[in-house]
Design an enzyme around this catalytic site. Structure first.
Site, mmCIF file in Angstrom:
data_model
loop_
_atom_site.group_PDB
_atom_site.id
_atom_site.type_symbol
_atom_site.label_atom_id
_atom_site.label_comp_id
_atom_site.label_asym_id
_atom_site.label_seq_id
_atom_site.Cartn_x
_atom_site.Cartn_y
_atom_site.Cartn_z
ATOM 1 N N HIS A 106 0.829 -1.223 0.000
ATOM 2 C CA HIS A 106 0.000 0.000 0.000
ATOM 3 C C HIS A 106 0.859 1.267 0.000
ATOM 4 C CE1 HIS A 106 -3.858 -2.113 0.821
ATOM 5 N NE2 HIS A 106 -3.071 -2.964 1.455
ATOM 6 N N ASN A 179 -10.229 -2.881 2.530
ATOM 7 C CA ASN A 179 -9.887 -2.960 1.111
ATOM 8 C C ASN A 179 -11.150 -2.779 0.274
ATOM 9 O OD1 ASN A 179 -7.163 -3.381 1.431
ATOM 10 N ND2 ASN A 179 -7.229 -5.588 1.107
HETATM 11 FE FE1 HDE Z 1 -2.462 -4.685 5.667
HETATM 12 N N1 HDE Z 1 -0.648 -3.855 6.096
HETATM 13 N N2 HDE Z 1 -1.838 -6.464 6.462
HETATM 14 N N3 HDE Z 1 -4.223 -5.587 5.150
HETATM 15 N N4 HDE Z 1 -3.099 -2.969 4.927
HETATM 16 C C1 HDE Z 1 -0.286 -2.596 5.849
HETATM 17 O O1 HDE Z 1 0.925 -1.217 7.302
HETATM 18 C C2 HDE Z 1 -0.720 -6.624 7.203
HETATM 19 C C3 HDE Z 1 -4.607 -6.850 5.444
HETATM 20 C C4 HDE Z 1 -4.355 -2.677 4.468
HETATM 21 O O2 HDE Z 1 -3.234 3.548 3.858
HETATM 22 C C5 HDE Z 1 1.067 -2.257 6.390
HETATM 23 O O3 HDE Z 1 1.896 0.755 7.809
HETATM 24 C C6 HDE Z 1 -0.672 -7.963 7.738
HETATM 25 C C7 HDE Z 1 -6.016 -7.022 5.270
HETATM 26 C C8 HDE Z 1 -4.438 -1.303 4.054
HETATM 27 O O4 HDE Z 1 -1.695 3.439 5.408
HETATM 28 C C9 HDE Z 1 1.488 -3.556 7.090
HETATM 29 C C10 HDE Z 1 -1.808 -8.577 7.283
HETATM 30 C C11 HDE Z 1 -6.476 -5.800 4.857
HETATM 31 C C12 HDE Z 1 -3.180 -0.772 4.297
HETATM 32 C C13 HDE Z 1 0.306 -4.447 6.853
HETATM 33 C C14 HDE Z 1 -2.536 -7.632 6.494
HETATM 34 C C15 HDE Z 1 -5.345 -4.919 4.783
HETATM 35 C C16 HDE Z 1 -2.363 -1.825 4.842
HETATM 36 C C17 HDE Z 1 2.060 -1.737 5.406
HETATM 37 C C18 HDE Z 1 -2.248 -10.009 7.532
HETATM 38 C C19 HDE Z 1 -7.904 -5.408 4.483
HETATM 39 C C20 HDE Z 1 -2.712 0.637 4.003
HETATM 40 C C21 HDE Z 1 2.792 -0.660 6.147
HETATM 41 C C22 HDE Z 1 -2.237 -10.394 8.894
HETATM 42 C C23 HDE Z 1 -8.862 -5.603 5.565
HETATM 43 C C24 HDE Z 1 -3.080 1.571 5.118
HETATM 44 C C25 HDE Z 1 1.874 -0.271 7.173
HETATM 45 C C26 HDE Z 1 -2.631 2.978 4.765
HETATM 46 C C27 HDE Z 1 -1.032 -1.676 5.226
HETATM 47 C C28 HDE Z 1 0.251 -5.680 7.376
HETATM 48 C C29 HDE Z 1 -3.734 -7.956 5.813
HETATM 49 C C30 HDE Z 1 -5.483 -3.564 4.358
HETATM 50 C C31 HDE Z 1 2.767 -4.171 6.637
HETATM 51 C C32 HDE Z 1 0.449 -8.534 8.594
HETATM 52 C C33 HDE Z 1 -6.815 -8.289 5.538
HETATM 53 C C34 HDE Z 1 -5.644 -0.596 3.471
HETATM 54 O O5 HDE Z 1 1.739 -3.364 8.440
#
Ligand code: HDE
Length: 730
Positions: A106, A179
């Protein structure tokens, strides 16, 4: 400010007195008649940090007035630079540190400020303060994003979109980090790094950028069938939205609402765009990556600047605890959606995005979301993906934003000052003036004190948990094909064609044949036609066994659900903010131009006068018409339709230039309405469209009123799907 007068009987932990200064005094201050001030408060809070330099003299970071910012300090004007030039050193050193680590996923995003208001009190389900009272306006900040590409990657690539919302509530920040799909690729957080490694550019080449069309992604998918449901969404038109303003959002996981009596209701969150749902065509989206890599961010910024504020309704699917066993799938599984035809979405409030950020780095880049940011009245479910996220985001934020004090960055600060005994660390902004920085303490009368639940203190739901410690996946998570089939069944024929084309496109870029074969094999578990058509495009012959695979069992008697399709229900709610190109040629009639522009503006459509070059064109009535842009600089990709005004064209040699012909052909290829007023239809004859198909969305009418009525009716259908002659424009 100082609270010695509060010194109460209680020096131990807890607030038996309801004084709890920081919290209730803040609530009191803004309650009742001044509630609306809350949003202004946040604005002022952020504005406090604004630095307006336009009337100020230049200084160093230390505030030293600078007399010469053009030249470094040298021995003679042609001599070497001196080490003592602290002014040069400070400037270069600061510049070297301007970049921070981009988000690992993202990374590419765009943000907007706004407000949220609930339609009615949800007190029977939750105590969450921002969901109680329609009078209360809660400030929000939203960040939309793509997942795979780097920070500078194009907006319109095929990808999942992030839809993250920070609500600045009176009880702390609540983050709904969702999402644009209601399901995720994996079921357990432990697979997230593997999934992200697979989808990101490959390690040995750092290619491809902003695409999942490569071996490592499809290798992972082929070996991890739980990914298939989200992959179906990504390969559908959801993967290429027309605009962030026209895109749904989903919280994905099941959360819990908790009311004042402690009653739990399971909840899944939805954002429904009030501008309707729309997508690009694949051909358009690919061309846009080059023609305007900022397409989505520009669209959002321009609409907000124009005062056409993007709006989304917040919806909830509510499931009582005793209804859980009625569902034949596990609501803790984030690869499963709850069909709306089974549990309808109740619309509970509206979010309006009404202000663009003033500084992208300070706000959009530094905003720190986390699913761990919840408020009293909302709690987590045991979804194993969500459980991992509770850790991952705050950890990522500490790393990305340089330490433990990222909450003090203006965009991340809660509405009211936090109070606790956390101290120091890199980039500490607060100057804590209390003499006690521990608890219990008597020096400060044990402030800041804990807050009781009756005074809105957060408490995790009390629930019995017992079990055997295991590292394993629940059996209830194991059905990988029924919901992808539900999604497939719910698509219109056009959408199904697009899905087939998207799989074929992506897999044709996969270099290892065995990966392609494994994917079509998996697809045959969802639908044999889907598998067969993709296999055909890839030159793979499916076996008799693959072609006769029984369809997976469907859940709860639901075969298809119209909510899963973009187009099976009308996708357009209105024409407002659509873009229409108005080509202008010599001998044009300014009367026609004026009529057309007036009608377009009445509908809230954004028109643009285009020609082969910039400047002024004199109309047959002698009026000067100023051109807004060229065909070359404004390809038809930027518009939803084109309408050519009347003119005295028949008398003259037709002014049809090659850039205009290309423009019309592209509009035609992308299935958009094309209208000609009066004599302008003469031009139609010179652009050599496929004449057999002329009437498919081609409107040529003399009467301007009739023309506009027909034009708007066609535009309301958005695309002219039956124009697609070779079925090749996806
Ligand atoms: Fe994320 N995700 N994610 N994700 N995600 C990040 O956060 C993570 C998941 C989502 O505009 C990171 O600061 C793990 C689902 C959005 O700043 C990170 C898992 C959904 C955004 C991270 C998931 C998301 C992120 C990247 C599985 C939808 C952007 C750097 C356990 C419900 C937010 C950061 C923004 C961003 C980790 C799964 C949506 C790496 C470990 C499910 C919209 O921390």
């Amino acid at each position: 400010m100082k609270k010695k007068e509060d010194k109460s009987q209680n020096t131990s932990q807890g607030d038996k007195t309801p004084s709890s200064r920081h919290f209730s005094s803040n609530l009191g201050e803004y309650d009742a008649d001044k509630r609306h001030l809350i949003s202004n408060h946040k604005l002022d809070d952020i504005r406090y940090y604004h630095n307006h330099s336009h009337t100020q003299l230049l200084t160093t970071g230390q505030g030293l007035p600078i007399t010469d910012d053009m030249n470094s300090l040298k021995i003679g004007s042609r001599g070497p630079t001196l080490l003592q030039d602290f002014q040069l050193q400070e400037k270069l050193a600061h510049f070297n540190r301007e970049r921070i680590p981009e988000r690992v996923v993202h990374a590419r995003g765009t943000g907007a400020h706004g407000v949220f208001r609930v339609y009615r009190s949800l007190a029977s389900y939750t105590t969450a303060a921002f969901l109680q009272d329609p009078e209360i306006e809660t400030p929000v900040f939203v960040r939309f994003s793509t997942v795979q590409g780097f920070r500078g990657s194009p907006d319109t690539v095929r990808d999942i979109r992030g839809f993250a919302t920070k609500f600045y509530t009176r009880e702390g920040n609540y983050d709904l980090v969702g999402n644009n799909t209601p399901v995720f690729f994996i079921q357990d957080a432990i697979k997230f790094p593997d999934f992200v490694h697979a989808v990101k550019p490959e390690p040995h080449t750092e290619m491809p950028q902003g695409q999942s069309a490569h071996d490592s992604f499809w290798d992972f998918v082929s070996l991890q069938p739980e990914t298939l449901h989200n992959v179906m969404w990504a390969m559908s038109d959801r993967g290429i939205p027309r605009s962030y303003r026209m895109m749904e959002g989903f919280g994905i996981h099941t959360f819990k609402f908790v009311n004042a009596t402690g009653k739990v209701t399971f909840v899944r969150f939805h954002w429904k765009p009030m501008y309707g749902k729309r997508s690009l065509l694949w051909d358009e989206s690919q061309e846009l990556t080059g023609r305007d890599p900022d397409y989505h961010r520009r669209d959002l910024i321009e609409a907000i600047d124009a005062g056409d504020f993007p709006e989304y309704e917040l919806g909830v699917q509510l499931i009582a605890e005793d209804e859980l066993n009625k569902l034949s799938f596990d609501i803790l599984d984030p690869t499963k959606l709850i069909p709306e035809s089974l549990i309808p979405v109740e619309l509970i409030g509206k979010m309006t995005l009404n202000r663009n950020p003033d500084n992208v780095f300070a706000e959009t880049e530094q905003v720190a979301f986390s699913p761990a940011n919840i408020v009293p009245g909302i709690d987590f479910s045991d979804d194993p993906l969500l459980q991992g996220r509770i850790f991952a985001y705050s950890d990522a934020n500490r790393y990305r934003l340089g330490g433990a004090n990222f909450n003090e960055i203006p965009i991340n600060r809660p509405l009211f000052h936090p109070h606790n005994n956390q101290r120091d660390g890199q980039h500490r902004m607060q100057i804590n003036i209390d003499h006690a920085n521990y608890s219990p303490n008597s020096i400060e009368d044990n402030y800041p004190r804990e807050c009781s639940t009756s005074n809105h203190g957060f408490v995790s739901i009390r629930e019995p948990i017992s079990g055997i410690k295991v590292r394993e996946r629940s059996e209830s998570f194991s059905n990988y094909y029924s919901q992808p089939r539900l999604f497939w069944n719910s698509q219109s024929l056009v959408e199904q064609e697009h899905i087939i084309s998207a799989f074929s496109f992506e897999l044709a870029k996969v270099t290892r044949p065995y990966i392609r074969e494994r994917i079509v094999d998996l697809l045959s578990n969802i639908d044999t036609r889907l598998a067969g058509e993709v296999a055909n495009q890839l030159g793979i012959t499916l076996s008799a066994e693959q072609l006769s695979r029984p369809a997976p069992m469907m859940f709860d008697g639901i075969i298809s659900d119209p909510a899963l399709s973009l187009f099976s229900t009308p996708c357009l709610k209105g024409l407002k903010t659509l873009r229409v190109a108005v080509p202008i040629f010599p001998h044009v009639s300014s009367v026609s131009v004026t009529e057309i522009l007036a009608e377009l503006k009445k509908e809230g459509i954004y028109p643009k006068l285009l020609s082969s070059k910039m400047g002024i064109i004199t109309s047959i009535e002698g009026d000067a018409i100023e051109i807004d842009g060229t065909f070359e600089g404004n390809p038809s990709l930027f518009f939803d339709a084109v309408i050519v005004p009347n003119g005295e064209y028949a008398k003259f040699q037709l002014p049809v230039s090659s850039d205009f012909v290309r423009f019309i052909h592209q509009t035609w290829r992308h299935l958009k309405p094309i209208a000609f007023h009066g004599e302008a239809s003469e031009i139609l004859n010179s652009v050599n469209l496929n004449t057999k198909q002329k009437d498919h969305g081609i409107i040529a009418v003399k009467n301007s009123h009739v023309l506009m009525v027909q034009f708007f009716a066609t535009l309301r259908n958005y695309r002219i799907w039956d124009r697609n002659p070779l079925n090749c424009i996806h």
